[in-house]
Write a protein that holds these residues in place. Sequence first.
Motif, short mmCIF file in Angstrom:
data_model
loop_
_atom_site.label_atom_id
_atom_site.label_comp_id
_atom_site.label_asym_id
_atom_site.label_seq_id
_atom_site.Cartn_x
_atom_site.Cartn_y
_atom_site.Cartn_z
N ILE A 579 36.92 83.90 73.86
CA ILE A 579 37.79 84.99 74.28
C ILE A 579 37.07 85.78 75.36
O ILE A 579 35.90 86.14 75.18
N VAL A 580 37.75 86.07 76.46
CA VAL A 580 37.18 86.93 77.49
C VAL A 580 38.03 88.19 77.61
O VAL A 580 39.25 88.15 77.48
N GLN A 581 37.37 89.33 77.83
CA GLN A 581 38.05 90.61 78.02
C GLN A 581 38.06 90.91 79.52
O GLN A 581 37.00 91.09 80.12
N VAL A 582 39.25 90.93 80.10
CA VAL A 582 39.34 91.00 81.56
C VAL A 582 40.37 92.03 82.00
O VAL A 582 41.27 92.41 81.24
N ARG A 583 40.22 92.46 83.27
CA ARG A 583 41.25 93.22 83.96
C ARG A 583 41.94 92.26 84.92
O ARG A 583 41.28 91.53 85.66
N ILE A 584 43.26 92.23 84.89
CA ILE A 584 44.02 91.32 85.75
C ILE A 584 44.01 91.85 87.19
O ILE A 584 44.35 93.00 87.44
N ASP A 585 43.60 90.99 88.14
CA ASP A 585 43.70 91.31 89.56
C ASP A 585 45.04 90.84 90.11
O ASP A 585 45.78 91.59 90.73
N ARG A 586 45.37 89.59 89.89
CA ARG A 586 46.70 89.07 90.22
C ARG A 586 46.88 87.74 89.52
O ARG A 586 45.91 87.10 89.08
N VAL A 587 48.14 87.29 89.40
CA VAL A 587 48.47 86.02 88.79
C VAL A 587 49.23 85.18 89.80
O VAL A 587 50.26 85.62 90.32
N CYS A 589 51.46 82.37 89.97
CA CYS A 589 52.27 81.59 89.03
C CYS A 589 52.49 80.17 89.54
O CYS A 589 52.61 79.23 88.75
N ALA A 590 52.56 80.00 90.85
CA ALA A 590 52.78 78.65 91.41
C ALA A 590 51.58 77.76 91.15
O ALA A 590 51.72 76.60 90.74
N ALA A 591 50.39 78.32 91.39
CA ALA A 591 49.17 77.53 91.18
C ALA A 591 48.69 77.59 89.73
O ALA A 591 47.75 76.89 89.36
N LYS A 592 49.32 78.47 88.91
CA LYS A 592 48.94 78.66 87.51
C LYS A 592 47.47 79.06 87.37
O LYS A 592 46.68 78.43 86.65
N ILE A 593 47.10 80.13 88.12
CA ILE A 593 45.74 80.65 88.08
C ILE A 593 45.80 82.17 87.89
O ILE A 593 46.57 82.86 88.55
N ILE A 594 44.95 82.66 86.98
CA ILE A 594 44.79 84.11 86.78
C ILE A 594 43.52 84.53 87.51
O ILE A 594 42.44 84.01 87.24
N LYS A 606 38.32 83.11 87.69
CA LYS A 606 39.60 82.43 87.87
C LYS A 606 39.85 81.61 86.60
O LYS A 606 39.00 80.82 86.20
N ILE A 607 41.01 81.81 85.98
CA ILE A 607 41.33 81.13 84.73
C ILE A 607 42.63 80.36 84.90
O ILE A 607 43.64 80.92 85.34
N LYS A 608 42.63 79.10 84.52
CA LYS A 608 43.84 78.28 84.60
C LYS A 608 44.72 78.53 83.38
O LYS A 608 44.24 78.84 82.29
N PHE A 609 46.03 78.36 83.58
CA PHE A 609 46.95 78.46 82.45
C PHE A 609 48.08 77.45 82.64
O PHE A 609 48.26 76.88 83.73
#
Length: 729
Positions: A579-587, A589-594, A606-609
């Motif tokens: 588990i990582v505790q993060v602040r979202i910069d942007r998502v 959705c097309a590339a499925k990367i956080i 950068k986290i894949k989903f």
Amino acid sequence: MRKIISLLSCMVIVFQIFIPAQNTTLASRTAFVDGFGLGAEAGDGFIKLTWERVPGASGGYYVYRKDGENGTYGAPLTDFGVFGNVFYDGPIPNDNKYCYYVAPLDENSTEFGRSVEACSSPISQAPSFIEQCKTVLVFVVDSVNYLHNGVKKTMSSPFLLVGRRTYLAFRYVTEPLGGKIEWDQVQRKVTVTHKNTVVEMWVGKSQAKINGKPVQIDPSDPKVVPFVKDGRTFVPLRFPVESFGEGDVKWFAQTKQAQLVFPADCNEKFKGKVISYNSKTGMSEMLGFEGESYVVVFGQSGSGGYIPVVGDCIEISGERKRKGTHEYFFVNSASLIECQEGPFAGFGTVEKTDVLSASANIRFEGGEKIDVRIDKIHIRMLAGLKPGDCVFAAGMTIKNPSGEKYINTMIFDVVPCKKGQVDIVCDGKWYSGTVRDFDCTNGTLTVALDDGQSKTVSIGDSNFDCANLSVGYCARFCAKEADGKLVSSVFYAFPCDSSSCEGSLIRGKLVKIDCASLSMSIAQGDKYVEVAIFPRDCEDMSASMPECVEACVVKSGNRFVALKVRPYIECENECPGEIVQVRIDRVDCAAKIIYCTKMATMEQMKIKFVLPEFCPLEAGKCYEICIEEIRKPGQQPENIATRFKPIECGYRCSGQLVTGTIKSVDCAKQVVVVGQNDNLGDMIIRVTEQDCIRLKEDSCVKACVTKDPTGLYMANWITEVGPEGCTQK
């Protein structure tokens, strides 16, 4: 011989078994036990009392009652000790308040304790707890406790009232009926199967299916839909029950209770262990494998010739009836069954294997040879095992009716045949303590060690950034002594009371902790994670032996190193990965990367989903994200985000804290101009590309900045805040 302190969390959940802090006998006097649990359930003309069983209460229990909270306790309600841990007080007038406490009795009928006080008022509109030839379930709004045929049990999440509809995690209805419930993560679908009925429901959708036919969950209210709360899926109670075609739901508004009644076999069955037996009365007390207690009556000829022996595990069938102040289970038949002796975890050496029976004979540390039954998930390992290989096994010790023992494994893995200190790239000795002073210019600091000494520590060649240090931080480091000071090669420091994690979090069941080798094993579903642990944390965890733990870990080579460890609330449905505790910069959705920033270290990630539920995550908000290693045939494993939970953005700042309004954004130069609060003037701040994309003019922000050698301010982190942030001093 390697010393192992092991704890395997109970595979069978035991409900409220009281263990006193000290079970000491002095001159035949039992230690006083104060404050054990007592519950009072209101019925029509009676109150049902249930209490925690107290070891040593061989004389039973006295039950005391008074009228209202201001009344006075008199003599016990019976002149004999109550057998078991359930008592019905009645008939008594409805709508009057009564308070109770219970006192355990030793073998001399001497009281040696007192429960907490419990009060209740019997009412005419109350659910029954037991009905002949019925399965009765009673749920109470906002409570995790419920009754199954009068026996109190516990859920992982409370029964909820939302608007005018009730919701719950439906497995607590399905499983007592012998049905099953399934969860489809991709479709976000709950499937409930009971006999010949299959009910399908989708999170957020008001339409469901019964045996493949579309139906509306609540034709009068399309807002009644399944939903997810705190990682649990809740479904409307009434719809699936009525879909079964045989259940009855009653709602008691005064007590906010829901009663579910289903037809059942009049001849009930249950399994448990005999904990006492009176040959004169034929009565026995049994403790079920889920912690429930029963007073059992064995007939003269209806028990199949079985005579109870304390410690036996048996399966009985019969009828449950209430007689006066007690509930009894009248036995028609009884048979010996395998007995769960308790949890087991340990290292050992393979003696021999048998692939056909899916078992191996293991010589465990200490010399004991035990047969180990391998579960389906790990059975492939057997084919490659040979005598002399070293393994780790964890599971439940089982004794069969003939007295032979074996282990049913939940965890089984091949490990190196190596003992001693866990290698976590430490070329000296591990230390822990508290930072008292530091000098970042010279790379030295003063640490008050846990053993009371004060030492000067050099961190010049370590992994640690001194700019992130403060006096009072907890320190964990590896060092060796040279020239009167400690020279550190691995160093970590963090706020002692901080819940943030400099690495990633691993949560699960604590199955082993070994302070000789400074290691612990955490179970996550069908796998376990080996984690290196610091001496102070190892001592704390060994002393408290929590069922579930949370470890903040960093990767060192092929091992995890726990920077800090603490007991955790529960293990059920926790992340089976990191588990990582993060602040979202942007998502994207097309590339499925956080694109996100780790909260504790401000490291960009950068986290894949895969799941579309991640697309709406808001920039500037903080989340716990579960990352699992996903393996596909013929492909390299990938780390994929599989679930998330919102959390508070608790940043810490080792530089200058700035609040104000963004006046301009220039992403070509990656700078923003912030007009500071209190007319402190404008500040030009360099930000990351991801921050620049999400920040907007006129938004209120809070930033932690440091000045580089050129005089330009750099943002360690920057986050949007509400309008009040632009007016705070």
